[in-house]
Design an enzyme around this catalytic site. Structure first.
Site, PDB file in Angstrom:
ATOM      1  N   ALA A   1       0.794  -1.230   0.000  1.00 50.79           N
ATOM      2  CA  ALA A   1       0.000   0.000   0.000  1.00 50.79           C
ATOM      3  C   ALA A   1       0.834   1.293   0.000  1.00 50.79           C
ATOM      4  O   ALA A   1       0.653   2.155  -0.872  1.00 50.79           O
ATOM      5  CB  ALA A   1      -0.981  -0.044   1.174  1.00 50.79           C
TER       6      ALA A   1
ATOM      7  N   ARG B   1      -5.158   0.287  -9.219  1.00 47.91           N
ATOM      8  CA  ARG B   1      -5.566  -0.749  -8.259  1.00 47.91           C
ATOM      9  C   ARG B   1      -6.574  -0.111  -7.296  1.00 47.91           C
ATOM     10  O   ARG B   1      -6.384   1.043  -6.902  1.00 47.91           O
ATOM     11  CB  ARG B   1      -4.369  -1.297  -7.467  1.00 47.91           C
ATOM     12  CG  ARG B   1      -3.396  -2.095  -8.332  1.00 47.91           C
ATOM     13  CD  ARG B   1      -2.368  -2.817  -7.481  1.00 47.91           C
ATOM     14  NE  ARG B   1      -2.904  -4.016  -6.864  1.00 47.91           N
ATOM     15  CZ  ARG B   1      -2.250  -4.740  -5.955  1.00 47.91           C
ATOM     16  NH1 ARG B   1      -1.047  -4.356  -5.548  1.00 47.91           N
ATOM     17  NH2 ARG B   1      -2.786  -5.828  -5.442  1.00 47.91           N
TER      18      ARG B   1
ATOM     19  N   ASP C   1      -4.022  -2.665   3.860  1.00 46.72           N
ATOM     20  CA  ASP C   1      -4.235  -1.866   2.641  1.00 46.72           C
ATOM     21  C   ASP C   1      -5.264  -0.770   2.842  1.00 46.72           C
ATOM     22  O   ASP C   1      -5.260   0.241   2.139  1.00 46.72           O
ATOM     23  CB  ASP C   1      -4.651  -2.771   1.482  1.00 46.72           C
ATOM     24  CG  ASP C   1      -3.433  -3.490   0.940  1.00 46.72           C
ATOM     25  OD1 ASP C   1      -3.016  -4.487   1.550  1.00 46.72           O
ATOM     26  OD2 ASP C   1      -2.859  -3.007  -0.056  1.00 46.72           O
TER      27      ASP C   1
ATOM     28  N   ASN D   1      -6.496  -6.507   4.062  1.00 45.85           N
ATOM     29  CA  ASN D   1      -5.091  -6.853   3.779  1.00 45.85           C
ATOM     30  C   ASN D   1      -5.115  -8.049   2.831  1.00 45.85           C
ATOM     31  O   ASN D   1      -6.191  -8.558   2.467  1.00 45.85           O
ATOM     32  CB  ASN D   1      -4.344  -7.167   5.084  1.00 45.85           C
ATOM     33  CG  ASN D   1      -2.839  -7.255   4.871  1.00 45.85           C
ATOM     34  OD1 ASN D   1      -2.237  -6.367   4.249  1.00 45.85           O
ATOM     35  ND2 ASN D   1      -2.211  -8.318   5.352  1.00 45.85           N
ATOM     36  N   LYS D   2      -3.944  -8.482   2.428  1.00 44.35           N
ATOM     37  CA  LYS D   2      -3.819  -9.564   1.448  1.00 44.35           C
ATOM     38  C   LYS D   2      -4.726 -10.749   1.763  1.00 44.35           C
ATOM     39  O   LYS D   2      -4.858 -11.138   2.933  1.00 44.35           O
ATOM     40  CB  LYS D   2      -2.351  -9.997   1.414  1.00 44.35           C
ATOM     41  CG  LYS D   2      -2.007 -11.154   0.500  1.00 44.35           C
ATOM     42  CD  LYS D   2      -2.452 -10.942  -0.929  1.00 44.35           C
ATOM     43  CE  LYS D   2      -1.941  -9.668  -1.544  1.00 44.35           C
ATOM     44  NZ  LYS D   2      -2.680  -9.307  -2.799  1.00 44.35           N
TER      45      LYS D   2
END
Ligand code: MRU
Length: 350
Positions: A52, A93, A242, A252-253
């Protein structure tokens, strides 16, 4: 020992952005020079630069690049081009709010000046702002490390997911900064790095970074985390973020939510480390966080080899949202938010 700089600006307003091409790690450490805004967009989209904070920094310099050759001159042309370039980079993104935060900053740093200043002056102001975003990130990451380091006790096992290290930021990282500073303070501990399917940021990037800095690291497949926790090998989980909503829900991921549930089941504290630029206080909770959907081929043809039958349906969300109730604390550069509650988040971030 430190890792090479994730991003570097070379030159003045007519310069270019050099970044580590993270898609090639850990086998090759190669740099890529971005000289057009399209190249910056592509680098973000294809995860040559990712994480990020690093995405936000790259986009800020992308704005400087996008303003290098104004298609037309005259009043209003600069501002119009700035809007176009910023709008274009916003489509690279969707989930990491640092991208939008950085672009908002770039746009607003010249607001109110476009009538009185020359395009050259405005361009210099944009470069100054991009450099400030870059430098401030470095200081924020270092501070996150200093604030979070005390959470790691001697001899502990710390699990992390994806890569929230120097490669995901200007340097140090967020979750990994906590580990780097604890190590600098002389504490011995070891890290379990989830490999992080499907793009293996844990295996390719986190394992590489920890190895470079001499921190003992054991790589595990994502589906091994429960067993490793059950065996008592993990006393702490620290991950990056993120986008964090006002109530603390954290994107997050993909796979982070599962890790948080496992940590709760085993009584292991689960922490998030993130700079204030990762908070999105306009969202009441995580339901409003846009989740990026990525190419099915990342799942079926990972790293060049087909591993699933042709034509199979694939679902490939790149992120998930961990509810605040599973998060013991959020480590920011302004302090530790614990317990994770909206009032505490707003009070700290102002
Ligand atoms: O898809 P990626 O590699 O950009 O995802 C990165 C993450 O999920 C990181 O954990 C997050 O951006 C925090 S980086 C300090």
């Amino acid at each position: 020992m430190s890792t090479p700089r994730t991003l570097e600006w070379h030159g003045e307003t007519d310069g270019y952005l050099r970044l580590i091409d993270q898609t090639l790690l850990p086998n090759q450490l190669e740099y890529r020079d971005c000289r057009t805004v399209e190249e910056v967009w592509e680098a973000i989209r294809s995860l040559r630069v990712r994480g990020a904070p690093a995405i936000g920094i790259a986009a800020a310099f992308g704005v400087v690049i996008g303003l290098q050759r104004l298609p037309e001159r005259g009043r209003g042309a600069f501002q119009q081009r700035l809007r176009e370039v910023s709008g274009y980079l916003r489509t690279s993104r969707p989930t990491a709010v640092n991208l939008f935060w950085a672009l908002d900053r770039m746009e607003s740093c010249v607001t109110g000046r476009t009538e009185t200043q020359s395009p050259e002056q405005l361009h210099r102001r944009l470069l100054q702002e991009a450099r400030a975003i870059h430098d401030e990130d470095l200081a924020m990451c270092r501070r996150i490390g200093e604030i979070g380091a005390a959470l790691i006790g001697p001899g502990q096992g710390v699990l992390t997911h994806c890569n929230a290290g120097a490669l995901a930021t200007s340097d140090y990282g967020t979750a990994l900064a906590v580990m780097f500073v604890a190590r600098e303070q002389g504490r011995e501990f070891s890290v379990f790095a989830d490999e992080t399917r499907p793009l293996l940021q844990g295996a390719r990037l986190t394992a590489w970074e920890l190895q470079q800095r001499g921190i003992p690291c054991t790589l595990i497949c994502d589906n091994m985390a429960a067993q490793v926790m059950k065996e008592g090998k993990v006393q702490l989980v620290v991950v990056g973020a993120d986008r964090i909503a006002a109530n603390g829900d954290t994107a997050n991921k993909i796979g982070t939510y599962g890790v948080a549930l496992l940590a709760q089941a085993h009584g292991i504290p689960f922490y998030v480390a993130a700079p204030s630029s990762t908070f999105d206080l306009s969202l009441a909770n995580g339901d409003g966080i846009p989740i990026e959907q990525r190419d099915p081929r990342e799942v079926t043809h990972g790293f060049g080899r087909q591993t699933a039958p042709e034509g199979i349906a694939v679902y490939n969300p790149a992120f998930d949202v961990t509810p605040a109730r599973l998060i013991a604390g959020i480590i920011t550069e302004k302090g530790l938010i614990r317990p994770v509650e909206e009032a505490a988040i707003r009070a700290l971030l102002g």
